[in-house]
Each structure stands twice: as C-alpha cells, then as structure tokens.
Scaffold this motif. Sequence first.
Motif, PDB file in Angstrom:
ATOM      1  N   MET A 199     -46.571  22.749 -29.654  1.00 36.73           N
ATOM      2  CA  MET A 199     -46.867  24.058 -29.083  1.00 36.73           C
ATOM      3  C   MET A 199     -48.401  24.112 -29.048  1.00 36.73           C
ATOM      4  N   ILE A 200     -48.964  23.824 -30.140  1.00 35.50           N
ATOM      5  CA  ILE A 200     -50.618  23.738 -30.306  1.00 35.50           C
ATOM      6  C   ILE A 200     -51.022  23.010 -29.431  1.00 35.50           C
ATOM      7  N   ALA A 229     -50.974  24.133 -25.721  1.00 34.24           N
ATOM      8  CA  ALA A 229     -51.820  25.332 -25.465  1.00 34.24           C
ATOM      9  C   ALA A 229     -53.244  24.907 -24.696  1.00 34.24           C
ATOM     10  N   CYS A 247     -52.755  29.371 -30.035  1.00 34.92           N
ATOM     11  CA  CYS A 247     -51.413  29.355 -30.020  1.00 34.92           C
ATOM     12  C   CYS A 247     -51.006  30.349 -31.352  1.00 34.92           C
ATOM     13  N   GLN A 280     -45.753  33.698 -32.042  1.00 40.38           N
ATOM     14  CA  GLN A 280     -44.859  32.805 -30.938  1.00 40.38           C
ATOM     15  C   GLN A 280     -44.454  31.528 -31.544  1.00 40.38           C
ATOM     16  N   ARG A 323     -55.491  26.491 -32.788  1.00 37.20           N
ATOM     17  CA  ARG A 323     -55.855  25.842 -31.675  1.00 37.20           C
ATOM     18  C   ARG A 323     -56.201  24.724 -31.858  1.00 37.20           C
TER      19      ARG A 323
END
Length: 224
Positions: A159-160, A163, A168, A172, A215
């Motif tokens: 996910m990071i 982004a 991120c 979430q 991030r």
Amino acid sequence: MRVLLVEDDDRVADALTPALVRRGLTVKRLAGGAGVLDLVSEVDVVLLDLGLPDVDGIVLCRQIRAASDVAVIVVSARGEVDDRILGLRAGADDYLVKPYDVDELVARVHAVRRRRADRGGPTGVAELGGVRVDFDRHEVTVDGAPVALSRKEFQVFAMIVDARGAVCGREQILAEVWGRAGAAENRSLDVHVATLRTKLGRPALIETVRGVGYRLSGQPGRLG
C-alpha cells in the motif's frame, strides 16, 4: 497457473498430477506439511488435503494464511458441514469434498484466481533503490535477494509503495489490512512498519508522517 498439491496419498497424487498438467497447470507436490510454507510464494494456488501425516491440515491452513495471501482450496474426504466451516474459517478460499470431478476442481482453481484478481489493488512490479516489489507474486527483493515478509507486512508495504510517494493514511491501512482501527491494531501497525524497516535494511525508506500515516522517501518506478 502454478499449483502446489499437498497430498499424502501417492495414488491420488499420481492420478491427479498428470490430469492437472494436461489441463494446462504446473504442479508441485508435497506429501506432508513440511516445506509448504517455503513454497507458497512460488505458486498461485494450494490444493490442501487435511489428513496429512505430520500436521493437521486445518492448522497448516491457518499457518499458510498467516504467512501468505496465496489462494487455498481444501480438497478433503472430510465432508461434514462442520468440517467445511472449519476449513473456510481457517482461511481456505474454497472447499471441495472427495471424490470429485477433476474438471470441477480445475474450474474452482480458475474461479478462485478470478475472484482474487477482481479484488483490484496494485499489479505489476515497482522498484526503488534496489527494492523490488512484485505485487502479483507477493514477493519483495532487495538487491536481488528475497525478503521474507508476513502477509500483513507485505500488504502494508504494498500500500505504501503503491501510493508512489504520497502519504498513505493510517486509517486506510488499518481498514484494508486489519479491518478495524482500534488501539491494538494501531500498535500492531507501528510494529509492522518497524519490522519492515529492519527486514528491508533501509530504515529511511519508509517515512513517518506524524498523526497521518506513512510514505516512501522516494517515488518508485513501474516496470510493468
């Protein structure tokens, strides 16, 4: 498609393996639970018998699910409703009772893969400073060497990375990976990020944005 067949009965495995190969699947077979966790990152689907000689299949299913997001189909002679519920609760994506038709099994293999593909999420490969993330195979390498990540560690890192340098958010990440955002989950997220930094050997790669989320310190390039 790559399949790992975990089946202790040689007669079943000897009949099923060539039948799956004729239908376009690549098959690896293990006769017990030993070595399964080492191979899950190399396959797309695990066909798991529950009556194994060295470990209970339900326990192994939980271990697979804790370590990987690989698709798991239980293929077992245990056909009672309680058995099927137990298998699905242990993390199996599907449950097929022996005896079964091989074409039905293959159809279920493809159906499980389609459902997982339809979930969305990042695909392809991203690379940043020697760190390579293969979203489709759930694999991470650093300078060409594989890094063993748990299921949640990979999900958080993916996910990071996806982004692409944007923040991120914690909420979430918690919603998508843990399914809730309680105090215990927040602490667990911090632990997972700390573990990621250690395993990747690049502590500065994941930046903390206090009170917001995380991030990357650089923007990953897409390889495909």
